[in-house]
Scaffold this motif. Structure first.
Motif, PDB file in Angstrom:
ATOM      1  N   GLU A  25      -3.859  -3.636  10.192  1.00 63.04           N
ATOM      2  CA  GLU A  25      -3.224  -4.914   9.858  1.00 63.04           C
ATOM      3  C   GLU A  25      -1.926  -4.747   9.066  1.00 63.04           C
ATOM      4  OE1 GLU A  25      -6.010  -7.590   8.084  1.00 63.04           O
ATOM      5  OE2 GLU A  25      -7.315  -7.629   9.851  1.00 63.04           O
ATOM      6  N   TRP A  26      -1.343  -3.579   9.127  1.00 63.01           N
ATOM      7  CA  TRP A  26      -0.010  -3.332   8.567  1.00 63.01           C
ATOM      8  C   TRP A  26       0.067  -3.619   7.072  1.00 63.01           C
ATOM      9  CZ3 TRP A  26       4.800  -2.212  11.427  1.00 63.01           C
ATOM     10  CH2 TRP A  26       4.533  -1.741  12.717  1.00 63.01           C
ATOM     11  N   ASP A  45      -0.162  -0.359  -2.550  1.00 60.90           N
ATOM     12  CA  ASP A  45       1.073  -0.916  -2.002  1.00 60.90           C
ATOM     13  C   ASP A  45       2.294  -0.645  -2.874  1.00 60.90           C
ATOM     14  OD1 ASP A  45       0.484  -2.550  -4.151  1.00 60.90           O
ATOM     15  OD2 ASP A  45       0.156  -4.355  -2.949  1.00 60.90           O
ATOM     16  N   GLY A  46       2.107   0.141  -3.944  1.00 58.06           N
ATOM     17  CA  GLY A  46       3.220   0.413  -4.844  1.00 58.06           C
ATOM     18  C   GLY A  46       3.424  -0.645  -5.896  1.00 58.06           C
ATOM     19  N   TRP A  47       2.677  -1.758  -5.782  1.00 59.12           N
ATOM     20  CA  TRP A  47       2.763  -2.840  -6.766  1.00 59.12           C
ATOM     21  C   TRP A  47       1.422  -3.002  -7.487  1.00 59.12           C
ATOM     22  CZ3 TRP A  47       7.433  -5.137  -7.628  1.00 59.12           C
ATOM     23  CH2 TRP A  47       8.425  -4.918  -6.663  1.00 59.12           C
ATOM     24  N   THR A  48       0.371  -3.300  -6.719  1.00 59.26           N
ATOM     25  CA  THR A  48      -0.935  -3.445  -7.335  1.00 59.26           C
ATOM     26  C   THR A  48      -1.402  -2.114  -7.916  1.00 59.26           C
ATOM     27  OG1 THR A  48      -1.417  -5.074  -5.618  1.00 59.26           O
ATOM     28  CG2 THR A  48      -3.270  -4.336  -6.961  1.00 59.26           C
ATOM     29  N   LYS A  49      -1.232  -1.046  -7.161  1.00 57.65           N
ATOM     30  CA  LYS A  49      -1.438   0.316  -7.630  1.00 57.65           C
ATOM     31  C   LYS A  49      -0.144   1.090  -7.388  1.00 57.65           C
ATOM     32  CE  LYS A  49      -6.450   0.514  -6.925  1.00 57.65           C
ATOM     33  NZ  LYS A  49      -6.783   0.697  -8.361  1.00 57.65           N
ATOM     34  N   PRO A  50       0.149   2.043  -8.242  1.00 54.19           N
ATOM     35  CA  PRO A  50       1.448   2.732  -8.116  1.00 54.19           C
ATOM     36  C   PRO A  50       1.607   3.504  -6.819  1.00 54.19           C
ATOM     37  CG  PRO A  50       0.054   3.762  -9.802  1.00 54.19           C
ATOM     38  CD  PRO A  50      -0.613   2.479  -9.413  1.00 54.19           C
ATOM     39  N   GLU A  51       0.498   3.977  -6.222  1.00 56.04           N
ATOM     40  CA  GLU A  51       0.620   4.689  -4.948  1.00 56.04           C
ATOM     41  C   GLU A  51       0.917   3.703  -3.820  1.00 56.04           C
ATOM     42  OE1 GLU A  51      -2.382   7.805  -4.059  1.00 56.04           O
ATOM     43  OE2 GLU A  51      -3.331   7.062  -5.888  1.00 56.04           O
ATOM     44  N   ASN A  52       1.835   4.086  -2.954  1.00 50.04           N
ATOM     45  CA  ASN A  52       2.150   3.273  -1.773  1.00 50.04           C
ATOM     46  C   ASN A  52       1.815   4.078  -0.529  1.00 50.04           C
ATOM     47  OD1 ASN A  52       3.119   1.612   0.205  1.00 50.04           O
ATOM     48  ND2 ASN A  52       5.223   1.543  -0.550  1.00 50.04           N
ATOM     49  N   TRP A  53       0.773   3.651   0.179  1.00 46.04           N
ATOM     50  CA  TRP A  53       0.286   4.402   1.332  1.00 46.04           C
ATOM     51  C   TRP A  53       0.930   3.951   2.644  1.00 46.04           C
ATOM     52  CZ3 TRP A  53      -5.769   4.824   0.531  1.00 46.04           C
ATOM     53  CH2 TRP A  53      -6.009   5.550  -0.637  1.00 46.04           C
ATOM     54  N   MET A  54       1.802   2.966   2.610  1.00 45.54           N
ATOM     55  CA  MET A  54       2.448   2.515   3.846  1.00 45.54           C
ATOM     56  C   MET A  54       3.556   3.470   4.267  1.00 45.54           C
ATOM     57  SD  MET A  54       1.354  -0.211   5.426  1.00 45.54           S
ATOM     58  CE  MET A  54       2.728  -1.003   6.260  1.00 45.54           C
TER      59      MET A  54
END
Length: 302
Positions: free
Chosen positions: A31-32, A38-47
């Protein structure tokens, strides 16, 4: 992945078994999104990066010319492409004004009218499928279904609860059925004029969205014994007839020469390109729901 998408399009683009293809492949459930990573809610951004996402979108758009595509979210990378959208949190996170809600994303990307050219689909949020059509509604959080339809112009929707063994019953069933019927197109032949050499019709769309495929119409003459004695391909298409606008006016010549003197019913259908597929049905009381033929009137030959 891009090689796979190209091969997928080569094999399945235009396959009449496929109504709509949601892009998938990226993120949780395809679902993209990777929330909360996401880099906001948690610092890691997996996208994946924006460049990679744009490349995948462009590959989809190139690989599929006929079959309609739908992306999960409106974005700067897809708003100019021939791709529609699917709201998989329908009637839960659909209406404005929160930035992550579906219609607000349409507004922010300037694509609120894209439904006129590209389809909108989605899924009724799973948490509310079993309670949204109760009266009163017992869902802890939900949005008005009718407003959500009106603002998205949605054509199709996943709702697993409707087909569960303990699915809707009684009045709840009929409310859910009415909600399903409010989606997509509702084409009605409002007028028909017939002569021995010409047929004209006006077709209005009283639904929510247009019909998105270039299915062609044909006419036929039926004798008093119910036999189809002549057919004419018209070149008419119901593709793109917009709701809320004046009826489309369609005219074609027919050649009744060669028919024996007598009276013939003239019928119309829009053929499904899928062999034995469910025919398109007009919202007229004279519609034959089994064959798809609509009775327009009678002509007499001499």
């Amino acid at each position: 992945m891009q090689n796979f998408i190209t091969a997928l399009g080569r094999k399945y683009d235009g396959d009449p078994r496929i109504g709509f293809l949601t892009l998938g492949l990226i993120g949780f459930w395809g679902e993209w999104h990777t929330w909360p990573y996401d880099g906001w809610t948690k610092p890691e951004n997996w996208m994946p990066s924006t460049d990679i996402l744009a490349g995948i979108l462009n590959t989809f758009d190139t690989a599929f010319d006929k079959t309609r595509l739908l992306a999960r979210y409106p974005s700067p990378q897809n708003k100019e492409l021939g791709i529609g959208y699917h709201d998989d949190s329908f009637a839960f996170e659909t209406l404005p004004v929160q930035s992550w809600h579906f219609v607000q994303r349409l507004i922010d990307e300037g694509v609120t009218d894209k439904w006129q050219r590209e389809p909108i689909g989605g899924e009724l949020r799973p948490e509310i499928q079993a309670c949204l059509f109760e009266q009163p509604v017992s869902c802890g959080q939900y949005e008005d279904f009718t407003q959500s339809v009106d603002q998205t112009h949605i054509s199709w929707m996943i709702n697993h609860a409707a087909f569960a063994p303990d699915g809707y019953t009684g009045d709840e069933y009929f409310r859910a059925l009415a909600a399903a019927k409010s989606l997509g197109y509702e084409l009605t032949v409002t007028e028909a004029a017939l002569s021995r050499d010409r047929v004209s019709v006006r077709v209005a769309n009283r639904g929510t969205a247009p019909f998105y495929y270039d299915w062609r119409a044909e006419l036929a003459a039926v004798d008093s014994q119910g036999r189809f004695v002549k057919r004419w391909h018209t070149g008419w298409s119901v593709d793109g007839i917009q709701p809320g606008q004046a009826p489309a006016e369609l005219t074609t010549r027919i050649d009744t020469r060669g028919l024996r003197a007598g009276s013939y019913d003239i019928v119309l259908r829009v053929a499904n390109p899928l062999p034995n597929g469910i025919p398109l049905r007009f919202a007229n009381t004279s519609q034959d729901t089994h064959t798809g033929w609509l009775h327009l009137g009678t002509v007499t030959t001499r």
